[in-house]
Design a protein around this motif. Structure first.
Motif, mmCIF file in Angstrom:
data_model
loop_
_atom_site.group_PDB
_atom_site.id
_atom_site.type_symbol
_atom_site.label_atom_id
_atom_site.label_comp_id
_atom_site.label_asym_id
_atom_site.label_seq_id
_atom_site.Cartn_x
_atom_site.Cartn_y
_atom_site.Cartn_z
ATOM 1 N N THR A 96 0.830 -1.200 0.000
ATOM 2 C CA THR A 96 0.000 0.000 0.000
ATOM 3 C C THR A 96 0.868 1.255 0.000
ATOM 4 O O THR A 96 1.793 1.370 0.807
ATOM 5 C CB THR A 96 -0.901 0.019 1.247
ATOM 6 O OG1 THR A 96 -1.722 -1.157 1.251
ATOM 7 C CG2 THR A 96 -1.785 1.251 1.257
ATOM 8 N N THR A 98 2.269 4.602 1.058
ATOM 9 C CA THR A 98 2.220 5.073 2.442
ATOM 10 C C THR A 98 2.958 6.391 2.600
ATOM 11 O O THR A 98 3.741 6.796 1.734
ATOM 12 C CB THR A 98 2.822 4.011 3.387
ATOM 13 O OG1 THR A 98 2.597 4.407 4.741
ATOM 14 C CG2 THR A 98 4.311 3.835 3.148
ATOM 15 N N ALA A 137 -3.638 4.529 8.968
ATOM 16 C CA ALA A 137 -3.912 3.432 8.033
ATOM 17 C C ALA A 137 -4.724 3.879 6.831
ATOM 18 O O ALA A 137 -4.913 3.096 5.890
ATOM 19 C CB ALA A 137 -4.650 2.302 8.753
ATOM 20 N N ALA A 149 -1.789 5.629 2.540
ATOM 21 C CA ALA A 149 -1.940 5.267 3.951
ATOM 22 C C ALA A 149 -1.142 6.245 4.816
ATOM 23 O O ALA A 149 0.037 6.481 4.562
ATOM 24 C CB ALA A 149 -1.453 3.838 4.180
ATOM 25 N N ARG A 195 -9.490 -0.948 4.221
ATOM 26 C CA ARG A 195 -8.034 -0.855 4.300
ATOM 27 C C ARG A 195 -7.400 -0.937 2.906
ATOM 28 O O ARG A 195 -8.019 -1.357 1.931
ATOM 29 C CB ARG A 195 -7.488 -1.981 5.179
ATOM 30 C CG ARG A 195 -7.950 -1.934 6.631
ATOM 31 C CD ARG A 195 -7.420 -0.695 7.343
ATOM 32 N NE ARG A 195 -7.831 -0.621 8.727
ATOM 33 C CZ ARG A 195 -6.979 -0.695 9.764
ATOM 34 N NH1 ARG A 195 -5.691 -0.867 9.573
ATOM 35 N NH2 ARG A 195 -7.441 -0.584 10.995
ATOM 36 N N GLY A 196 -6.126 -0.540 2.852
ATOM 37 C CA GLY A 196 -5.381 -0.598 1.607
ATOM 38 C C GLY A 196 -5.079 -2.028 1.204
ATOM 39 O O GLY A 196 -5.221 -2.945 2.009
#
Length: 270
Positions: A96, A98, A137, A149, A195-196
């Motif tokens: 993901t 971030t 997150a 994220a 969520r990712g």
């Protein structure tokens, strides 16, 4: 090879997460897959033109995949022409995109800002609202600013800092109300999105949106506030995307702080 390392006319092999996947048709009627691939360094559009039905069955949106392809430029943006693709035994969450800043440091500053609220009811309400919300997150937006994220954490601190400084410059503003509203203004994102790596909207998120969901969280967890104080906090959050709806100076300042942080994070600097 990471996405940040990709350059035009290179044949590459890498493991990425599938953020979005769509099956489309060309003008001539041929089927192709339009993908957005991501890893911790960024994102890139990808296209599958050949063996579409075969490759389509090998993965789903949100999966990690091993890709072999060639990097091309389309409309001045890099795009990956996928030659082969298969599922990869990698946790998609690890791919993901971030935040690149220190999450712990930013989270610590968020806690500091919360301690700056002297009004007991506003302080308790902010603490209760944020208690189990993992801002690090989630993105602040899916496609626009802070879309990675930890973006939600970064954006929240940015907006709250702007509001805090503005209140110091203009003492007539109710600093506690403004800072409290800034700290919880986007908390609904943690309910709106999954969520990712895909950050797919939840059923509630798709139907209600982050503003409504954030207001609901605030109303459910409010502590030590009169009905009027709660109404003013909710009003700030509810109108932070619509300046015409603002009825207080604090709501208007929150709107502009939100806009400023969003623009500063995305507008190209020449």
């Amino acid at each position: 090879m990471t996405i940040a390392e990709l350059s035009e006319d290179r044949v590459v092999e890498g493991v990425y997460a599938v953020r979005t996947k769509r099956k489309l048709r060309t003008k001539s009627g041929a089927t192709y897959l339009a993908l957005e691939l991501v890893d911790q360094t960024g994102r890139i559009e990808a296209r599958v033109w050949n063996d579409v039905e075969l490759l389509d069955g090998r993965f789903a949106e949100g999966d990690a995949v091993r890709v072999l392809g060639r990097v091309e430029k389309f409309r001045d943006r890099l795009q990956l022409d996928v030659r082969s693709l298969e599922a990869a035994d990698v946790d998609p969450a690890s791919l993901t995109p971030t935040i690149r800043r220190d999450k712990e440091e930013i989270a610590g500053f968020l806690e500091f800002l919360a301690t700056e609220i002297s009004h007991p009811g506003l302080a308790m309400t902010v603490q209760a609202v944020l208690a189990d919300r993992e801002l690090s997150a989630f993105p602040a937006t899916q496609e626009d600013h802070h879309s990675y994220a930890g973006g939600l954490l970064e954006h929240t601190v940015g907006v709250a800092t702007l509001c805090r400084e503005t209140a110091q410059l203009h003492p007539r503003l109710r600093a506690d109300l403004l800072l409290a509203a800034a700290l919880v203004h986007d908390v609904g994102r943690t309910v709106e999105l999954g969520r990712g790596p895909a950050f797919t909207p939840t059923d509630e998120g798709r139907l209600l949106g982050h503003v409504h969901l954030g207001v609901r969280l605030i109303e459910q967890r409010a502590q030590g506030l009169s009905s009027g104080q709660l109404a003013e906090l909710v009003h700030c959050v509810a109108s932070h995307h619509d300046v015409r709806a603002t009825r207080t100076a604090e709501a208007a300042v929150l709107y502009h702080a939100n806009q400023l942080d969003s623009i500063a994070a995305t507008r190209r600097v020449d």
